[in-house]
Motif scaffolding. Structure first.
Motif, PDB file in Angstrom:
ATOM      1  N   LEU A 235      36.799  54.107 -32.018  1.00 66.22           N
ATOM      2  CA  LEU A 235      35.672  54.995 -32.642  1.00 66.22           C
ATOM      3  C   LEU A 235      34.987  53.949 -33.789  1.00 66.22           C
ATOM      4  O   LEU A 235      33.943  53.353 -33.698  1.00 66.22           O
ATOM      5  N   GLY A 236      35.881  53.139 -34.057  1.00 68.39           N
ATOM      6  CA  GLY A 236      35.517  52.161 -34.687  1.00 68.39           C
ATOM      7  C   GLY A 236      34.347  51.297 -34.882  1.00 68.39           C
ATOM      8  O   GLY A 236      33.300  51.071 -35.245  1.00 68.39           O
ATOM      9  N   LEU A 237      34.341  50.578 -33.051  1.00 66.96           N
ATOM     10  CA  LEU A 237      33.514  50.395 -32.231  1.00 66.96           C
ATOM     11  C   LEU A 237      32.361  51.010 -32.474  1.00 66.96           C
ATOM     12  O   LEU A 237      30.718  50.602 -32.150  1.00 66.96           O
ATOM     13  N   ALA A 238      32.584  51.743 -31.952  1.00 66.99           N
ATOM     14  CA  ALA A 238      31.014  53.513 -31.731  1.00 66.99           C
ATOM     15  C   ALA A 238      30.395  52.959 -32.987  1.00 66.99           C
ATOM     16  O   ALA A 238      29.268  53.051 -33.146  1.00 66.99           O
ATOM     17  N   LEU A 239      30.786  53.492 -33.902  1.00 67.61           N
ATOM     18  CA  LEU A 239      30.497  53.783 -35.287  1.00 67.61           C
ATOM     19  C   LEU A 239      29.807  52.029 -35.718  1.00 67.61           C
ATOM     20  O   LEU A 239      29.012  52.012 -36.435  1.00 67.61           O
ATOM     21  N   LEU A 240      30.502  51.167 -35.059  1.00 64.91           N
ATOM     22  CA  LEU A 240      29.854  49.952 -35.165  1.00 64.91           C
ATOM     23  C   LEU A 240      28.357  49.932 -34.971  1.00 64.91           C
ATOM     24  O   LEU A 240      27.285  49.117 -35.279  1.00 64.91           O
ATOM     25  N   ILE A 241      28.227  50.067 -33.484  1.00 68.33           N
ATOM     26  CA  ILE A 241      27.119  49.738 -32.389  1.00 68.33           C
ATOM     27  C   ILE A 241      26.368  51.122 -32.587  1.00 68.33           C
ATOM     28  O   ILE A 241      24.962  50.738 -31.837  1.00 68.33           O
ATOM     29  N   ASN A 242      26.109  51.941 -33.249  1.00 71.50           N
ATOM     30  CA  ASN A 242      25.438  52.980 -33.681  1.00 71.50           C
ATOM     31  C   ASN A 242      24.378  53.066 -34.342  1.00 71.50           C
ATOM     32  O   ASN A 242      24.481  53.853 -35.246  1.00 71.50           O
ATOM     33  N   GLN A 243      24.878  52.114 -35.549  1.00 69.57           N
ATOM     34  CA  GLN A 243      23.116  51.547 -36.209  1.00 69.57           C
ATOM     35  C   GLN A 243      22.287  51.103 -35.796  1.00 69.57           C
ATOM     36  O   GLN A 243      21.977  50.273 -34.936  1.00 69.57           O
ATOM     37  N   ARG A 244      21.424  51.221 -36.450  1.00 63.73           N
ATOM     38  CA  ARG A 244      19.391  50.673 -36.273  1.00 63.73           C
ATOM     39  C   ARG A 244      19.946  49.034 -36.505  1.00 63.73           C
ATOM     40  O   ARG A 244      20.068  49.010 -37.963  1.00 63.73           O
ATOM     41  N   LEU A 245      19.953  48.250 -35.199  1.00 65.05           N
ATOM     42  CA  LEU A 245      19.948  47.093 -35.926  1.00 65.05           C
ATOM     43  C   LEU A 245      19.343  45.717 -34.808  1.00 65.05           C
ATOM     44  O   LEU A 245      19.940  46.753 -33.220  1.00 65.05           O
ATOM     45  N   ARG A 246      18.482  44.521 -34.971  1.00 70.10           N
ATOM     46  CA  ARG A 246      18.291  44.555 -33.581  1.00 70.10           C
ATOM     47  C   ARG A 246      19.169  43.468 -32.940  1.00 70.10           C
ATOM     48  O   ARG A 246      20.173  43.469 -33.694  1.00 70.10           O
ATOM     49  N   GLY A 247      18.461  44.303 -30.852  1.00 67.31           N
ATOM     50  CA  GLY A 247      19.559  43.136 -31.066  1.00 67.31           C
ATOM     51  C   GLY A 247      20.937  43.989 -31.320  1.00 67.31           C
ATOM     52  O   GLY A 247      21.814  43.548 -29.972  1.00 67.31           O
ATOM     53  N   ILE A 248      21.321  45.018 -30.738  1.00 64.47           N
ATOM     54  CA  ILE A 248      22.264  45.681 -31.060  1.00 64.47           C
ATOM     55  C   ILE A 248      22.851  46.127 -29.207  1.00 64.47           C
ATOM     56  O   ILE A 248      24.081  46.083 -29.394  1.00 64.47           O
ATOM     57  N   ASN A 249      21.907  46.058 -28.213  1.00 59.97           N
ATOM     58  CA  ASN A 249      22.236  46.773 -27.190  1.00 59.97           C
ATOM     59  C   ASN A 249      22.951  45.235 -26.756  1.00 59.97           C
ATOM     60  O   ASN A 249      24.170  45.345 -25.737  1.00 59.97           O
ATOM     61  N   VAL A 250      23.297  44.501 -27.186  1.00 58.76           N
ATOM     62  CA  VAL A 250      23.865  42.574 -26.009  1.00 58.76           C
ATOM     63  C   VAL A 250      25.234  42.855 -26.987  1.00 58.76           C
ATOM     64  O   VAL A 250      25.906  42.988 -26.126  1.00 58.76           O
ATOM     65  N   PHE A 251      25.412  43.494 -28.449  1.00 60.97           N
ATOM     66  CA  PHE A 251      26.812  43.501 -28.932  1.00 60.97           C
ATOM     67  C   PHE A 251      27.549  44.973 -27.309  1.00 60.97           C
ATOM     68  O   PHE A 251      28.245  44.388 -27.381  1.00 60.97           O
ATOM     69  N   ARG A 252      26.584  45.990 -27.704  1.00 55.93           N
ATOM     70  CA  ARG A 252      27.461  47.027 -26.829  1.00 55.93           C
ATOM     71  C   ARG A 252      27.571  46.638 -25.198  1.00 55.93           C
ATOM     72  O   ARG A 252      28.609  47.285 -24.688  1.00 55.93           O
ATOM     73  N   THR A 253      26.538  45.302 -24.634  1.00 56.06           N
ATOM     74  CA  THR A 253      26.572  45.081 -23.078  1.00 56.06           C
ATOM     75  C   THR A 253      27.768  44.947 -23.551  1.00 56.06           C
ATOM     76  O   THR A 253      29.059  44.588 -22.350  1.00 56.06           O
ATOM     77  N   ILE A 254      28.750  43.647 -24.141  1.00 55.87           N
ATOM     78  CA  ILE A 254      29.518  42.545 -24.236  1.00 55.87           C
ATOM     79  C   ILE A 254      30.616  43.837 -24.493  1.00 55.87           C
ATOM     80  O   ILE A 254      31.851  43.172 -23.427  1.00 55.87           O
ATOM     81  N   TYR A 255      30.605  44.446 -25.456  1.00 56.31           N
ATOM     82  CA  TYR A 255      32.101  45.066 -26.433  1.00 56.31           C
ATOM     83  C   TYR A 255      32.296  45.978 -24.554  1.00 56.31           C
ATOM     84  O   TYR A 255      33.497  45.803 -24.713  1.00 56.31           O
TER      85      TYR A 255
END
Lengths: 356, 292
Positions: A152-172
């Motif tokens: 849940l913590g990770l989901a909240l972390l990557i659910n923000q509007r941030l440039r390149g956030i998809n890269v982190f989502r892909t890695i996690y």
């Protein structure tokens, strides 16, 4: 849409038939067989026909009892002290050919505790299975909240509007697609007592203050090491389920919250969390079911050892049903596992039901 | 004033990226370590674990471990077995489960509600609880071949494929998707005189790209990564898939470089596949949760 154009018994059975047959033959039938075999002495290969044995398999597996013994006393009635502690008769002498307690025959000490002068032994007919049961419960009780919470913590972390956030989502999410067998072998090397990456890393970070630990070879750390690795591998899976739950929450609720001046915590407490109720039930049930099925990590990393510290229910089921070709023994464990998984998912559903 | 708040925002943003980056390192370092180690001779591999060199392609880097792995065990055969079992199961599963879901959603027939409830009920049975009795079932199944009827399905492709063609989750995914398709379309086609087969092939399947991808990805992950079942049913080398082959490979040899090469060999295609289709992968996991 009940129209005569849509009614066709023949087509229905023809199209659904193959799946129905396959599910009946390879899921329902084995499931019913598991229940049936658990009441027999069925073996994989045996010259004799299987016999009905009632609840004998369950008794063999689950029989637990306690035995309280007084310390030995000398002629004057004083307690015999040996090595600074009262001396007790050996458990073996009490369980083997004990005319007073024929029911204890064949039972072994699981654990014991002292109170006052006397000592209580908890005896089990199948000590290894009891350890497997306890280890599996420890695994589930740690993994379910920790993995669910981290996800849940990770989901909240990557659910923000941030440039390149998809890269982190892909890695996690990456470890999720890697086989647990690959991950287990890889971490076996990371956990290695001598040249393992983890020891070297801890040593470097503490300038050599932390001594080397044989993580998988030590009964007190082996289960913990497997828990940590399992969480690492699967947390991304549940992160994605949480994320899809987060995205079903209407943005207007957040806008309203922002207008009301809600703090971050209030937003989470009163908007996000209530909106995730169904997702929470799903995540918990899925994690619990997966955690109870713990097998590959054990088989690849420790084989149940050291000193049975990583035995699990499924590992025992496979060891008996496949390794020892004792189908009835393995089936009995399977039925016990199914009853546990079913009860827990029912309890979870009940605890998290919609309160009206 | 404005200057300070702009700086603050920059700092906050930087902090966020640092946190995200550190977490990313935790997720990715074992995989980088695996790839890098697979390129190094054993001696250097062990020495490198003491420093950051473990994560860098430095020193005596070559593909020797990969060639050695192929020489030591029939790795190519294991890979072929996995490809056959996974490929055939995924294809048959999509066919059987989509047809069943089609019948459950669009066709009205006696027994369909009961059958659908029974199939969905199997979702709560973990595979691990039926593996042992399934082993007995499989070992007793007859097979009619060229030499007549032989008993026992162990050591074959079919024992790894047939039990996994139909499953509750895949049927559930198709049912959920088909329910959202316009039912009037099907009814109209029926009125026009289209056969059920034509409706399935020409109307429903061409509209089912997303759910086909979802079901295919989930099934692929399960089948390719399977371990418990093939471990029990493939005692002979000839039909062993990669994950079981890996365990045997590990037992007959403790050269870590070669093991890392084997691990990389069976993981890289999946990782590449994932990176290429990562949106679809993530969507397929998410879709198992949305309506659950």
């Amino acid at each position: 849409m009940a129209s005569k154009f849509l009614v066709s018994n023949r087509t229905g059975w023809l199209m659904a038939g193959p799946s129905i047959l396959l599910i009946a033959g390879f899921i329902v039938l084995p499931f019913l067989f598991a229940i049936l075999f658990s009441f027999t002495n069925q073996r994989l290969v045996s010259p004799n026909a299987a016999e009905f044995v009632g609840f004998a398999n369950y008794r063999q597996l689950l029989d637990v009892t306690t035995l309280t013994v007084e310390p030995e006393r000398d002629a004057s009635g004083a307690v015999v002290i040996e090595d600074g502690a009262p001396k007790y008769p050996s458990v073996r002498s009490l369980t083997r050919n004990n005319p007073d307690r024929p029911d204890l025959n064949g039972m072994r000490e699981w654990f014991s505790f002292g109170h006052g002068d006397s000592r209580t032994y908890v005896l089990a007919r199948d000590v290894v299975f009891m350890k497997a049961l306890v280890n599996t419960f420890i695994f589930v009780l740690v993994v379910a909240p920790v993995q669910g919470g981290l996800a849940l913590g990770l989901a909240l972390l990557i659910n923000q509007r941030l440039r390149g956030i998809n890269v982190f989502r892909t890695i996690y999410f990456m470890p999720v697609v890697v086989s647990i067998v690959v991950v287990s072998l890889l971490w076996r090397f990371i956990y290695d007592g001598q040249s393992g990456l983890l020891n070297n890393l801890l040593g470097a970070l503490s300038f050599g203050a932390i001594p080397k630990v044989d993580w998988l070879g030590n009964p007190s750390t082996a289960l913990g090491a497997i828990i940590a690795m399992s969480i690492w591998q699967a947390v991304g899976f549940h992160m994605v389920i949480w994320l899809s739950g987060l995205q079903t929450i209407s943005p207007t609720l957040y806008e309203a919250g922002a207008i009301e001046g809600a703090s971050k915590w209030q937003t989470f407490r009163y908007i996000t969390w209530p909106g995730l109720r169904n997702t929470a039930v799903l995540v918990l049930i899925v994690i619990t079911m997966q955690a109870f099925a713990l097998f590959a990590q054990i088989d690849v990393m420790t084989g149940g050892g050291p000193l049975d510290s990583t035995q699990t229910i499924v590992f025992q089921a496979v060891e008996r049903g496949y390794g020892k070709q004792d189908i009835s023994g393995g089936s009995t464990i399977s039925v016990v596992l199914f009853v546990i998984v079913l009860s827990i998912s029912l309890i979870q559903r009940w605890l998290t039901r919609e309160k009206s | 004033m404005a200057q300070i708040s702009a700086d603050n925002r920059g700092l906050r943003l930087a902090t966020r990226y640092v946190v995200l980056g550190l977490i990313a390192v935790i997720f990715i370092f074992p995989l980088v370590f695996m790839l890098m180690s697979s390129l190094k001779p054993d001696q250097q591999l062990l020495e490198d674990t003491a420093s950051l060199r473990a994560f860098l392609p430095v020193g005596d880097v070559s593909l020797d471990n990969y060639f050695a792995a192929f020489k030591r065990a029939p790795v190519g055969l294991f890979i072929l077995n996995s490809v056959i079992v996974t490929g055939v199961t995924v294809a048959l599963s999509l066919l059987a489960c989509s047809a069943a879901a089609f019948a459950f959603v669009f066709v009205e027939w006696k027994g369909r509600n009961l059958m659908l409830s029974l199939i969905l009920a199997t979702l709560i049975v973990p595979f691990e609880t039926i593996a042992i009795p399934l082993l007995l079932v499989a070992s007793k199944l007859p097979w009619i071949g060229v030499e007549g009827v032989t008993w026992g399905w162990l050591n074959s492709y079919r024992v790894q494929i047939v039990p996994f063609i139909a499953d509750g989750l895949t049927i559930f995914l198709f049912v959920q998707y088909f329910k959202d398709l316009p039912g009037e379309l099907i009814e109209a086609a029926r009125v026009e005189g289209a056969s059920w087969g034509q409706i399935y092939r020409r109307i429903v399947m061409p509209l089912s790209g997303p759910v086909l991808a979802t079901a295919a990805i989930l099934k692929f992950l399960v089948m390719y990564n399977q371990y418990l079942w093939p471990l029990m049913v493939t005692q002979e080398e000839g039909y062993r898939p990669v994950m079981v082959g890996l365990q045997y490979f590990f037992q007959l040899n403790r050269a870590w470089g070669e093991i890392m090469a084997y691990l990389s060999l069976i993981t890289l295609p999946v990782l590449a596949f994932y990176l290429y289709l990562q949106k679809a992968f993530i969507a397929s996991i998410a879709s198992t949760g949305v309506k659950g």
